[in-house]
Design a protein around this motif. Structure first.
Motif, PDB file in Angstrom:
ATOM      1  N   PHE A  10       2.876  75.287 137.236  1.00 29.87           N
ATOM      2  CA  PHE A  10       3.866  75.104 136.174  1.00 29.87           C
ATOM      3  C   PHE A  10       4.899  76.216 136.147  1.00 29.87           C
ATOM      4  O   PHE A  10       6.021  76.015 135.677  1.00 29.87           O
ATOM      5  N   ILE A  11       4.514  77.388 136.615  1.00 30.71           N
ATOM      6  CA  ILE A  11       5.433  78.529 136.599  1.00 30.71           C
ATOM      7  C   ILE A  11       5.501  79.183 137.978  1.00 30.71           C
ATOM      8  O   ILE A  11       4.624  78.992 138.815  1.00 30.71           O
ATOM      9  N   LEU A  20       9.664  78.960 134.397  1.00 28.26           N
ATOM     10  CA  LEU A  20       9.060  77.643 134.235  1.00 28.26           C
ATOM     11  C   LEU A  20       9.691  76.700 135.251  1.00 28.26           C
ATOM     12  O   LEU A  20      10.905  76.540 135.289  1.00 28.26           O
ATOM     13  N   PRO A  23       8.590  71.805 133.588  1.00 27.44           N
ATOM     14  CA  PRO A  23       8.433  71.651 132.135  1.00 27.44           C
ATOM     15  C   PRO A  23       7.826  70.316 131.717  1.00 27.44           C
ATOM     16  O   PRO A  23       7.014  70.280 130.795  1.00 27.44           O
ATOM     17  N   LEU A  26       4.087  70.426 132.396  1.00 24.07           N
ATOM     18  CA  LEU A  26       3.429  71.339 131.471  1.00 24.07           C
ATOM     19  C   LEU A  26       3.287  70.697 130.094  1.00 24.07           C
ATOM     20  O   LEU A  26       2.226  70.765 129.475  1.00 24.07           O
TER      21      LEU A  26
END
Length: 168
Positions: A10-11, A20, A23, A26
């Motif tokens: 996710f990051i 990020l 998004p 997530l």
């Protein structure tokens, strides 16, 4: 937590900077692992005749007593991206429960109540709140994940909110 987000992709973390990169994914992951029902929920009968009357009282009490709240679920989404009619008002609160009960003229009930006070297990629900029509509403992300776990047309309202107001 950062390592988990990185592990799931996710990051991106380089030289101390965190970015990020996914998004949408997530948000979906968060929604799958969250339920507003993890908060303590107290149910009441309200003597307010309309949502408008309730909102005015809510705003006044919050200012008088300097205590925080944020609307959520359908009562919050009605102010952000109205889609579903609602009867129940849900709000996260801070401060002494007795003050809210007394000042909003709420009577505890076991079932059939229309006002639900949520005592948050995490004060993050107040982060980035929005002021609309002189009342506070959770941020769109919190509203979305609350709605998804709600039932009672919550998923429909969440999808409408995401489509209308969220960038991902």
């Amino acid at each position: 937590m950062i390592e988990l987000l990185k592990e799931k992709g996710f990051i991106d973390k380089k030289r101390g900077a965190i970015r990020l990169v996914k998004p949408e994914e997530l948000l979906d992951y968060w929604a799958e692992n969250y339920s507003y029902q993890n908060n303590r929920i107290l149910t009441y009968f309200s003597f307010s005749r309309t949502f408008e009357e309730f909102k005015k009282n809510l705003s006044r009490i919050s200012k008088e007593k300097n205590i925080d709240y944020v609307l959520t679920l359908h009562s919050g989404s009605a102010l952000i991206a109205p889609f579903v009619r609602f009867k129940n008002v849900h709000l996260y609160i801070k401060g002494k429960l007795e003050i809210w009960e007394k000042k909003l003229n709420l009577k505890p009930v076991e079932s059939g109540g229309t006002v639900h006070l949520l005592l948050p297990y995490d004060e993050g629900v107040f982060y980035n709140r929005q002021e609309i029509e002189k009342v506070f509403v959770v941020c769109n992300t919190q509203l979305y994940i609350d709605l998804l776990s709600y039932g009672r047309r919550g998923r429909e309202q969440a999808e409408f909110l995401r489509k209308q107001r969220m960038k991902f």
